[in-house]
Enzyme design. Structure first.
Site, short mmCIF file in Angstrom:
data_model
loop_
_atom_site.label_atom_id
_atom_site.label_comp_id
_atom_site.label_asym_id
_atom_site.label_seq_id
_atom_site.Cartn_x
_atom_site.Cartn_y
_atom_site.Cartn_z
NE ARG A 163 -3.63 -2.44 0.02
CZ ARG A 163 -3.34 -3.61 -0.56
NH1 ARG A 163 -2.22 -3.74 -1.24
NH2 ARG A 163 -4.18 -4.62 -0.49
CB SER B 51 -9.35 -2.94 3.04
OG SER B 51 -9.62 -4.15 2.39
CD GLU C 97 -6.03 -0.18 2.30
OE1 GLU C 97 -6.55 -0.39 1.19
OE2 GLU C 97 -5.65 -1.11 3.03
#
Length: 301
Positions: free
Chosen positions: A176, A226, A296
């Site tokens: 990420r 997410s 996130e």
């Protein structure tokens, strides 16, 4: 302070659509957030660079949106201009085993193009709800695959409004994370290198991937995907489950009962609802397990 009439005239010269006082709720997958001063739909790398020069010269705040799938917009909105990298900048070309996408192309569309041309490597990325540019920016991934597995190079606009090229080796791609997320850059195109495969087998793998998503993830509700990054040594959804937080809610925001790694908008959630719920989750998980969860999605405010 942005002068909307001057900015509109500048956009007209570039052929870019501009919408003053635009609600951002409809431009994010969470369906949450207030307005921006103006939203401009980018149509080329050149127009993006020119607009950046204009905004910086006039000291106007700006932000960048793709599909808005990894963004939470504040209830007050964004006091500045949003550059939309979307359908006006979404071309896809295929040559041999290479796919080149303008940054606004949907990742799902790129996967379909790959399948139709008998190119394998992107099957597990099918269904990730974002643009190709956004996917590279955060090195999106699923089911063991990430953008770093297929990207070869990219074009981007740097901090000085210059159009530059970069190879995958220089992108610092990890979980990420990419070099772009550390800098004030705008990705304008992405080139991916795949391998030859059988179209029917590729399509079957994509179908299986989508069925897996549909069965396990709350795709029927707005969300930012997410909600928390995977903490080292565990999984956010597992920790949230262990703490008995599935179904926990604040206002219109709820921990999905289908997949506890997702905070969803039950229909009338505000940004405040979402952030309060996320803070409660982080505190409870840390108190009970010692793991620190990190959001996130990016908060745009």
């Amino acid at each position: 302070m942005v002068n909307i009439s001057e900015l509109s005239a500048f956009c007209d010269k570039l052929g870019c659509k501009i919408t003053p006082e635009c609600s951002l709720k409809e431009f994010t997958t969470f369906r949450i957030g207030g307005p921006c001063r103006a939203l401009i739909s980018i149509n080329s790398a050149h127009s993006a660079a020119e607009l950046l020069r204009y905004l910086k010269a006039n000291e106007v705040r700006y932000g960048v949106l793709g599909r808005g799938s990894n963004i939470i917009v504040s209830d007050e909105g964004f006091d500045g201009v949003i550059l939309l990298i979307g359908s006006d900048f979404a071309g896809i070309t295929v040559e041999d085993d290479t796919i080149k996408c303008q940054a606004g192309a949907l990742l799902a569309s790129a996967c379909v193009h790959a399948q139709q041309h008998g190119l394998t490597g992107m099957e597990n990325l099918f269904g990730i709800p974002g643009t190709v540019g956004g996917a590279l920016f955060m090195n999106a991934g699923a089911y063991g695959s990430e953008m770093k597995d297929v990207v070869a190079s990219a074009q981007y606009i740097d901090e000085n409004c210059n159009i530059c090229n970069i190879s995958a080796e220089d992108m610092d791609l990890s979980y990420r994370h990419s070099a772009f997320s550390q800098r004030s850059c705008i990705i304008t195109s992405v080139t991916m290198k795949l391998t030859k495969g059988e179209p029917a087998a590729i399509k079957a793998a994509m179908t299986e991937c989508m069925q897996k998503r549909s069965s396990k993830q709350p795709l029927e509700y707005p969300s930012a995907g997410s909600t928390f990054k995977r903490p080292e040594g565990s999984y956010a959804s597992l920790l949230i489950d262990q703490c008995g937080l599935k179904g926990m809610s604040r206002g219109g925001a709820q921990v999905s009962e289908k997949h506890s790694g997702f905070v969803i908008n039950k229909g009338d959630a505000t940004c405040s609802d979402v952030l309060e719920l996320c803070e409660d989750i982080k505190k409870i998980v840390f108190d009970k397990t010692g793991f620190r969860l990190e959001l996130e999605p990016v908060i745009l405010r």
